[in-house]
Design a protein around this motif. Structure first.
Motif, PDB file in Angstrom:
ATOM      1  N   LEU A   1       0.814  -1.217   0.000  1.00  0.00           N
ATOM      2  CA  LEU A   1       0.000   0.000   0.000  1.00  0.00           C
ATOM      3  C   LEU A   1       0.849   1.270   0.000  1.00  0.00           C
ATOM      4  CD1 LEU A   1      -3.003  -0.675   2.402  1.00  0.00           C
ATOM      5  CD2 LEU A   1      -3.079  -0.160  -0.019  1.00  0.00           C
ATOM      6  N   ASN A   2       1.954   1.256   0.730  1.00  0.00           N
ATOM      7  CA  ASN A   2       2.763   2.474   0.801  1.00  0.00           C
ATOM      8  C   ASN A   2       3.436   2.790  -0.542  1.00  0.00           C
ATOM      9  OD1 ASN A   2       4.627   0.435   0.813  1.00  0.00           O
ATOM     10  ND2 ASN A   2       5.787   1.190   2.568  1.00  0.00           N
ATOM     11  N   GLU A   3       3.500   1.815  -1.453  1.00  0.00           N
ATOM     12  CA  GLU A   3       4.032   2.072  -2.787  1.00  0.00           C
ATOM     13  C   GLU A   3       2.911   2.385  -3.785  1.00  0.00           C
ATOM     14  OE1 GLU A   3       6.521  -1.145  -4.011  1.00  0.00           O
ATOM     15  OE2 GLU A   3       7.786  -1.002  -2.233  1.00  0.00           O
ATOM     16  N   GLN A   4       1.677   2.037  -3.437  1.00  0.00           N
ATOM     17  CA  GLN A   4       0.542   2.300  -4.318  1.00  0.00           C
ATOM     18  C   GLN A   4       0.055   3.745  -4.198  1.00  0.00           C
ATOM     19  OE1 GLN A   4      -2.683  -0.381  -3.555  1.00  0.00           O
ATOM     20  NE2 GLN A   4      -1.562  -2.192  -4.212  1.00  0.00           N
ATOM     21  N   VAL A   5       0.080   4.259  -2.999  1.00  0.00           N
ATOM     22  CA  VAL A   5      -0.492   5.581  -2.732  1.00  0.00           C
ATOM     23  C   VAL A   5       0.596   6.483  -2.157  1.00  0.00           C
ATOM     24  CG1 VAL A   5      -2.308   6.821  -1.497  1.00  0.00           C
ATOM     25  CG2 VAL A   5      -2.690   4.472  -2.228  1.00  0.00           C
ATOM     26  N   ALA A   6       0.692   7.692  -2.678  1.00  0.00           N
ATOM     27  CA  ALA A   6       1.658   8.663  -2.148  1.00  0.00           C
ATOM     28  C   ALA A   6       1.227   9.080  -0.740  1.00  0.00           C
ATOM     29  CB  ALA A   6       1.731   9.871  -3.066  1.00  0.00           C
ATOM     30  N   ASP A   7       2.193   9.542   0.036  1.00  0.00           N
ATOM     31  CA  ASP A   7       1.902   9.939   1.422  1.00  0.00           C
ATOM     32  C   ASP A   7       0.863  11.052   1.499  1.00  0.00           C
ATOM     33  OD1 ASP A   7       3.651   8.068   2.406  1.00  0.00           O
ATOM     34  OD2 ASP A   7       5.354   9.454   2.501  1.00  0.00           O
ATOM     35  N   ALA A   8       0.941  12.016   0.609  1.00  0.00           N
ATOM     36  CA  ALA A   8      -0.014  13.130   0.626  1.00  0.00           C
ATOM     37  C   ALA A   8      -1.415  12.631   0.282  1.00  0.00           C
ATOM     38  CB  ALA A   8       0.422  14.207  -0.355  1.00  0.00           C
ATOM     39  N   ASP A   9      -1.513  11.729  -0.682  1.00  0.00           N
ATOM     40  CA  ASP A   9      -2.817  11.183  -1.047  1.00  0.00           C
ATOM     41  C   ASP A   9      -3.381  10.323   0.087  1.00  0.00           C
ATOM     42  OD1 ASP A   9      -2.643  12.433  -3.504  1.00  0.00           O
ATOM     43  OD2 ASP A   9      -1.829  10.646  -4.521  1.00  0.00           O
ATOM     44  N   TRP A  10      -2.514   9.582   0.759  1.00  0.00           N
ATOM     45  CA  TRP A  10      -2.957   8.728   1.861  1.00  0.00           C
ATOM     46  C   TRP A  10      -3.490   9.584   3.011  1.00  0.00           C
ATOM     47  CZ3 TRP A  10      -4.099   3.790   2.403  1.00  0.00           C
ATOM     48  CH2 TRP A  10      -4.232   3.252   3.683  1.00  0.00           C
ATOM     49  N   ALA A  11      -2.830  10.693   3.267  1.00  0.00           N
ATOM     50  CA  ALA A  11      -3.269  11.583   4.348  1.00  0.00           C
ATOM     51  C   ALA A  11      -4.612  12.222   4.011  1.00  0.00           C
ATOM     52  CB  ALA A  11      -2.224  12.651   4.605  1.00  0.00           C
ATOM     53  N   ALA A  12      -4.901  12.400   2.736  1.00  0.00           N
ATOM     54  CA  ALA A  12      -6.154  13.028   2.325  1.00  0.00           C
ATOM     55  C   ALA A  12      -7.343  12.064   2.378  1.00  0.00           C
ATOM     56  CB  ALA A  12      -6.010  13.588   0.910  1.00  0.00           C
ATOM     57  N   LEU A  13      -7.080  10.774   2.451  1.00  0.00           N
ATOM     58  CA  LEU A  13      -8.160   9.787   2.482  1.00  0.00           C
ATOM     59  C   LEU A  13      -8.840   9.771   3.844  1.00  0.00           C
ATOM     60  CD1 LEU A  13      -6.463   6.747   0.708  1.00  0.00           C
ATOM     61  CD2 LEU A  13      -8.148   8.295  -0.259  1.00  0.00           C
ATOM     62  N   SER A  14     -10.126   9.461   3.844  1.00  0.00           N
ATOM     63  CA  SER A  14     -10.851   9.324   5.110  1.00  0.00           C
ATOM     64  C   SER A  14     -10.516   7.970   5.743  1.00  0.00           C
ATOM     65  CB  SER A  14     -12.358   9.436   4.872  1.00  0.00           C
ATOM     66  OG  SER A  14     -12.822   8.297   4.171  1.00  0.00           O
ATOM     67  N   LEU A  15     -10.934   7.816   6.987  1.00  0.00           N
ATOM     68  CA  LEU A  15     -10.673   6.561   7.685  1.00  0.00           C
ATOM     69  C   LEU A  15     -11.362   5.399   6.985  1.00  0.00           C
ATOM     70  CD1 LEU A  15      -9.433   5.122  10.095  1.00  0.00           C
ATOM     71  CD2 LEU A  15     -11.479   5.655  11.397  1.00  0.00           C
ATOM     72  N   LYS A  16     -12.574   5.621   6.485  1.00  0.00           N
ATOM     73  CA  LYS A  16     -13.306   4.576   5.770  1.00  0.00           C
ATOM     74  C   LYS A  16     -12.572   4.167   4.493  1.00  0.00           C
ATOM     75  CE  LYS A  16     -17.656   3.389   3.697  1.00  0.00           C
ATOM     76  NZ  LYS A  16     -18.588   3.814   2.716  1.00  0.00           N
TER      77      LYS A  16
END
Length: 88
Positions: free
Chosen positions: A46-61
């Motif tokens: 997952l950490n290679e699929q999604v950038a850190d900034a995009d991951w932070a923007a995602l909701s908990l769900k």
């Protein structure tokens, strides 16, 4: 020396006739086989699929949905890998 030579000839005569019998034996020899199919492609973490900034923007769900989907992909990967390498 003569006693040892005499003992050798004496013991050689005690053997009697040698009985030789042919018998058939089945021997299993392992043979290397090719694998049933190609190995499946590895699962990208997952950490290679999604950038850190995009991951932070995602909701908990959304994060939990992606983590659950990743878990299902890993289960499918292990099943596919086991099936592909079962005949190796």
């Amino acid at each position: 020396m003569r006693a040892a030579l005499f003992a050798v000839f004496l013991l050689a005569g005690c053997g009697g006739p040698t009985v030789i019998k042919d018998r058939v034996e089945h021997v299993s020899v392992p043979v290397i086989q090719k694998c049933a199919s190609e190995k499946p492609t590895k699962i990208v973490p997952l950490n290679e699929q999604v950038a850190d900034a995009d991951w932070a923007a995602l909701s908990l769900k959304q994060k939990s949905e992606r983590a659950a989907a990743q878990g299902l992909r890993r289960i499918g990967y292990t099943d596919a890998l086991e099936a592909a390498t079962s005949a190796c």
